[in-house]
Design a protein around this motif. Structure first.
Motif, PDB file in Angstrom:
ATOM      1  N   TRP A 160      21.083-112.895 -31.840  1.00  0.00           N
ATOM      2  CA  TRP A 160      20.188-113.636 -30.935  1.00  0.00           C
ATOM      3  C   TRP A 160      18.783-113.751 -31.518  1.00  0.00           C
ATOM      4  O   TRP A 160      18.218-114.835 -31.575  1.00  0.00           O
ATOM      5  CB  TRP A 160      20.148-112.935 -29.568  1.00  0.00           C
ATOM      6  N   ILE A 161      18.226-112.638 -31.985  1.00  0.00           N
ATOM      7  CA  ILE A 161      16.837-112.692 -32.465  1.00  0.00           C
ATOM      8  C   ILE A 161      16.737-113.509 -33.754  1.00  0.00           C
ATOM      9  O   ILE A 161      15.762-114.217 -33.980  1.00  0.00           O
ATOM     10  CB  ILE A 161      16.219-111.276 -32.636  1.00  0.00           C
ATOM     11  N   LYS A 221       9.641-112.666 -27.023  1.00  0.00           N
ATOM     12  CA  LYS A 221      11.054-112.558 -27.399  1.00  0.00           C
ATOM     13  C   LYS A 221      11.273-111.328 -28.287  1.00  0.00           C
ATOM     14  O   LYS A 221      12.080-110.463 -27.977  1.00  0.00           O
ATOM     15  CB  LYS A 221      11.502-113.829 -28.118  1.00  0.00           C
ATOM     16  N   PHE A 222      10.518-111.295 -29.370  1.00  0.00           N
ATOM     17  CA  PHE A 222      10.696-110.190 -30.315  1.00  0.00           C
ATOM     18  C   PHE A 222      10.256-108.855 -29.706  1.00  0.00           C
ATOM     19  O   PHE A 222      11.041-107.912 -29.616  1.00  0.00           O
ATOM     20  CB  PHE A 222       9.920-110.485 -31.596  1.00  0.00           C
ATOM     21  N   ALA A 223       9.041-108.764 -29.250  1.00  0.00           N
ATOM     22  CA  ALA A 223       8.519-107.480 -28.741  1.00  0.00           C
ATOM     23  C   ALA A 223       9.132-107.124 -27.389  1.00  0.00           C
ATOM     24  O   ALA A 223       9.709-106.052 -27.233  1.00  0.00           O
ATOM     25  CB  ALA A 223       6.999-107.542 -28.648  1.00  0.00           C
ATOM     26  N   ASP A 224       9.021-108.011 -26.441  1.00  0.00           N
ATOM     27  CA  ASP A 224       9.447-107.663 -25.081  1.00  0.00           C
ATOM     28  C   ASP A 224      10.951-107.470 -24.953  1.00  0.00           C
ATOM     29  O   ASP A 224      11.408-106.620 -24.194  1.00  0.00           O
ATOM     30  CB  ASP A 224       9.012-108.750 -24.092  1.00  0.00           C
ATOM     31  N   ILE A 225      11.707-108.238 -25.670  1.00  0.00           N
ATOM     32  CA  ILE A 225      13.159-108.159 -25.484  1.00  0.00           C
ATOM     33  C   ILE A 225      13.854-107.422 -26.636  1.00  0.00           C
ATOM     34  O   ILE A 225      14.454-106.376 -26.430  1.00  0.00           O
ATOM     35  CB  ILE A 225      13.758-109.577 -25.305  1.00  0.00           C
ATOM     36  N   TYR A 226      13.710-107.957 -27.830  1.00  0.00           N
ATOM     37  CA  TYR A 226      14.486-107.381 -28.929  1.00  0.00           C
ATOM     38  C   TYR A 226      14.077-105.944 -29.249  1.00  0.00           C
ATOM     39  O   TYR A 226      14.919-105.058 -29.361  1.00  0.00           O
ATOM     40  CB  TYR A 226      14.387-108.248 -30.189  1.00  0.00           C
ATOM     41  N   LYS A 284      15.834 -99.996 -29.134  1.00  0.00           N
ATOM     42  CA  LYS A 284      15.586 -98.555 -29.066  1.00  0.00           C
ATOM     43  C   LYS A 284      16.869 -97.750 -28.933  1.00  0.00           C
ATOM     44  O   LYS A 284      16.923 -96.593 -29.341  1.00  0.00           O
ATOM     45  CB  LYS A 284      14.627 -98.241 -27.921  1.00  0.00           C
ATOM     46  N   ASP A 285      17.907 -98.355 -28.355  1.00  0.00           N
ATOM     47  CA  ASP A 285      19.187 -97.657 -28.208  1.00  0.00           C
ATOM     48  C   ASP A 285      19.957 -97.567 -29.529  1.00  0.00           C
ATOM     49  O   ASP A 285      20.867 -96.773 -29.661  1.00  0.00           O
ATOM     50  CB  ASP A 285      20.093 -98.403 -27.213  1.00  0.00           C
ATOM     51  N   LEU A 293      14.605-105.544 -37.639  1.00  0.00           N
ATOM     52  CA  LEU A 293      13.225-105.401 -37.174  1.00  0.00           C
ATOM     53  C   LEU A 293      12.247-105.745 -38.291  1.00  0.00           C
ATOM     54  O   LEU A 293      11.309-106.526 -38.107  1.00  0.00           O
ATOM     55  CB  LEU A 293      12.974-103.959 -36.709  1.00  0.00           C
ATOM     56  N   GLU A 294      12.486-105.157 -39.438  1.00  0.00           N
ATOM     57  CA  GLU A 294      11.578-105.389 -40.557  1.00  0.00           C
ATOM     58  C   GLU A 294      11.595-106.854 -40.987  1.00  0.00           C
ATOM     59  O   GLU A 294      10.550-107.466 -41.217  1.00  0.00           O
ATOM     60  CB  GLU A 294      11.956-104.504 -41.754  1.00  0.00           C
TER      61      GLU A 294
END
Length: 705
Positions: A606-607, A641-646, A651-652, A661-662
């Motif tokens: 998705w991201i 999108k990136f910060a708030d959701i992905y 974190k899990d 992420l990188e």
RNA sequence: GGACUCGUAGCGCAGUGGUAGCGCGCCUCGUUCACAUCGAGGAGGCCAGAGGUUCAAAUCCUCUCGAGUCCACCA
């Protein structure tokens, strides 16, 4: 964050420099040279931020980018500013004389220049400083001389006494487009002019300027005037001088105004001048260049024209038939707001019609943003009159013409006899008297005569350098709509005339920033917003972002310090967000990292899809010069999108997500770099990277998922 | 007198044919694991008005009203 450090790093690494020998395709952006009359204002900051974002974008896309900076001497405006400055020290042009005045002017210029120059650097402008140009420097002087000389040789230059718009305060002729109009409530006087050799017969003319009657040399009535037709061919008596002046018909007289008869004052009115020419009327002067009455005005000699008006009305006495209230627009000097005095002066002109014709044939090759400017400029060029290029100033390019002081004391223009077109004092002798008494023309050239060839002079014209070959035509030019005729139209005409090619492929008109009431920012109103204040409070990156949100083409914006603060604050917060994302991804990295990029996890996919969409949107919007949309979509993607959701969801499964992420973060920084150069460099450097700087890394492309 | 642009939430603005958006401000809740310069949620707009085109209009067309800019030789 140390912005200065990064700026130095970029500059010392040579990233700002264009390379004409490079095999990369060129992309040239020409910085509109700011006038050296004060510090950079918010409009400049926006303009330069736009240019810089595009330059950085194109560089990352692999172009050999030339972002060429420079400053303009701004003749008339600089002189006005400088003279005010001198007045504070109790000095003036008269007291100093030309040489001493010029020396001080250069010092003053240097002071202002330093502030402008540091302002540019603070904003992060990635310009090629090694190619910076000032419009009065030697290189430009050569280009301007070539321009003048070519016009001369092509028989497009002439000098003569014509009616011009004269600013008594600036002490020079100005152009129609340098004037503005002020609505004033004045009086309209109906004045009776007796018919010569008749008993009590008269005709009436309406005038707002009875003080100019001293210089009347005719009376015109519209064709087939029911009352005055019978007087055609007769002589009228000038009610102030008693001179006999002819009465004639002319279709330029408005049937519906006043009495249908018009007093003709060729020396003090442009229309009258034209009519006077066609009817061979003599030209008289009753107002001089200081706006005072000449000795033609008898007892009123020496009075200011304004004061002379009331006195003239008194003298006219019974000749005044009636007086009406009259609201009309009076022309004033755009720079100093002084009432313009049309009068006759010896000036230089360029015949524009061949240039205009050529421009009209090719102007469609320019991509105007917004599009409607093609029409606006075309219409103006179609209806162009000759260009008055001489100014009675000291700050500017001296007219490169030398007259023989002995044979040609009145500075008349002939061909290669007792005058010479030359930059330096001619080495040769006068053809008429075989002696050397050369005197240079005292006037200077209109500022726009030099800035009109800015696209060429910055590239060493008339020398055919590799720079000129490679970067002309420029790819991108921008401007406020304010100077579309003065500057943009001139560059188009002159570029086509001398280079046979449009000067720029894309012409972007940004809007004007105004105050909350819609007024222009001006020193006198004190409504300006200092970009430095914003920068210091919120950071350069945030200030730039705030400005991009106003960067929609052709749209004016309203701003106050408060509204700018609101926007800048938002982007300062965004900067903080970026720092925190970096901390999470880089500093709080998991001990063990999962597989390399692109696992099959739905969140990753998705991201990555969202990132791809963002890459496409940002690239497309930048290509179309929609910087506000590009910046907005990045903001939305990164934060919401990136910060708030992905990031939250990652974190899990932190270790597994680390590569994604990188990758997403690094790519985001790269996309954001044109807009927020400093913070993106700072954070990018902390991520694994190959290139020396984000500035020279490749522009992101979409990846298959 | 001509030409052009704009009228969208309290304010500043984006969106130009397909379920109304952003920022600031406002309301409620939340400080343990990147971030209170923050997070979760919410209130607030018949997109100036009227008519038209279209399956569909803030978006295209016409008119009206309002704001502004530019051009023109208003004696």
């Amino acid at each position: 964050m140390d912005e200065k450090k990064w700026y130095q790093f970029w500059e010392e690494s040579g990233f700002f420099k264009a390379d004409p020998t490079s095999s990369k395709p060129p992309y040239g952006l020409l910085v509109p040279p700011p006038n050296l009359t004060g510090d950079l204002h918010l409009g400049h900051a926006m303009e330069h931020s736009i240019l810089d974002a595009l330059a950085r974008f194109k560089r990352m896309q692999g172009f050999d980018v030339l972002l060429l900076p420079g400053v303009d001497h701004a003749g008339i405006q600089f002189e006005a500013t400088f003279d005010k400055h001198l007045a504070k020290e109790g000095l003036s042009k008269q007291k100093l004389g030309r040489d001493a005045w010029l020396k001080k002017a250069w010092q003053f210029k240097e002071e202002i220049y330093n502030s402008v120059s540091s302002g540019w650097r603070f904003m992060g402008l990635s310009a090629d400083w090694s190619r910076e140009v000032f419009t009065l420097e030697e290189k430009v002087q050569k280009a301007v001389f070539e321009e003048f000389k070519s016009f001369w040789e092509q028989d497009l230059l002439y000098k003569g006494a014509y009616i011009v718009q004269w600013c008594p305060k600036c002490g020079t002729a100005i152009e129609d487009i340098e004037m503005e109009y002020e609505e004033r409530k004045e009086k309209l006087y109906y004045v009776k002019y007796k018919i010569d050799e008749s008993n009590g017969l008269y005709l009436t003319v309406a005038t707002a300027r009875p003080e100019t009657i001293f210089a009347d040399t005719g009376v015109a009535v519209y064709p087939f005037h029911p009352k005055y037709k019978k007087y055609i061919g007769e002589q009228a008596v000038n009610p102030l001088t008693n001179a006999s002046i002819p009465i004639f018909e002319d279709e330029r007289v408005d049937k519906n105004f006043g009495s249908g008869a018009l007093k003709i004052t060729p020396g003090h009115d442009p229309l009258d001048f034209e009519i006077g020419q066609d009817h061979n009327l003599p030209i008289l002067h009753t107002i001089d260049k200081n706006s005072r009455m000449t000795d033609l005005a008898g007892g009123l000699t020496g009075l200011k024209a304004q004061e002379a008006r009331e006195k003239a009305v008194k003298i006219l006495g019974d000749h005044i038939e009636k007086i009406e209230d009259y609201i009309h627009s009076v022309p004033v000097c755009e720079r100093c707001k002084t009432t313009i005095e049309p009068l006759i002066s010896k000036e230089w002109f360029v015949k524009m019609s061949p240039l205009a014709d050529k421009a009209l044939k090719h102007i469609k090759k320019i991509n105007f943003v917004p599009k409607n400017y093609l029409k606006i400029l075309t219409v103006w060029i179609k209806d162009l009159h000759d260009w008055s290029i001489s100014r009675s100033l000291w700050w500017g390019h001296r007219i490169p013409v030398w007259y023989c002081g002995k044979c040609n004391p009145n500075h008349l223009v002939g061909k290669d006899k007792d005058m010479v077109v030359s930059l330096e004092e001619p080495g040769k002798t006068c053809q008429t008297c075989s002696q050397k008494h050369w005197v240079q023309d005292g006037q200077v050239l209109d500022t726009w005569f030099s800035s009109g060839i800015w696209p060429m002079s910055t590239l060493d014209y008339p020398e055919n350098t590799k720079e000129l070959q490679k970067y002309y035509p420029w790819d991108f030019e921008t401007s406020a709509p304010e100077i579309k005729f003065l500057w943009i139209a001139r560059m188009i005409m002159l570029g086509l005339w001398f280079q046979n090619e449009i000067p720029f492929r894309n012409m972007f008109f940004h809007g004007m920033l105004r105050d909350l009431q819609g007024r222009k920012f001006s020193k006198s109103l004190g409504n300006g917003i200092d970009p430095n204040g914003l920068r210091t409070q919120w950071g350069t990156d945030a200030t730039r972002m705030a400005l991009y949100s106003y960067a929609a083409a052709g749209r004016d914006g309203r701003a106050s310090r408060q509204t700018m603060d609101e926007r800048a604050k938002n982007f300062r917060n965004f900067t903080t967000k970026l720092k925190n994302i970096a901390r999470f991804i880089i500093e709080l990295k998991p001990a063990s990292q999962g597989p390399a990029l692109r696992t099959q996890d739905a969140d990753d996919k998705w991201i990555m899809d969202e990132l791809n969409k963002t890459i496409k949107t940002v690239t497309k919007n930048l290509e179309e010069f929609k910087l506000h949309l590009a910046a907005e979509s990045l903001y939305e993607f990164i934060w919401h999108k990136f910060a708030d959701i992905y990031i939250e969801k990652s974190k899990d499964r932190r270790a597994e997500a680390q590569s994604t992420l990188e990758y997403v973060f690094k790519t985001s920084l790269e996309l954001l770099h044109p807009f927020m150069p400093f913070i993106t460099e700072e954070l990018w450097q902390k991520l694994p990277h190959k290139e020396k700087s984000i500035m020279v890394t490749q522009w992101p492309s979409t990846k298959q998922t």
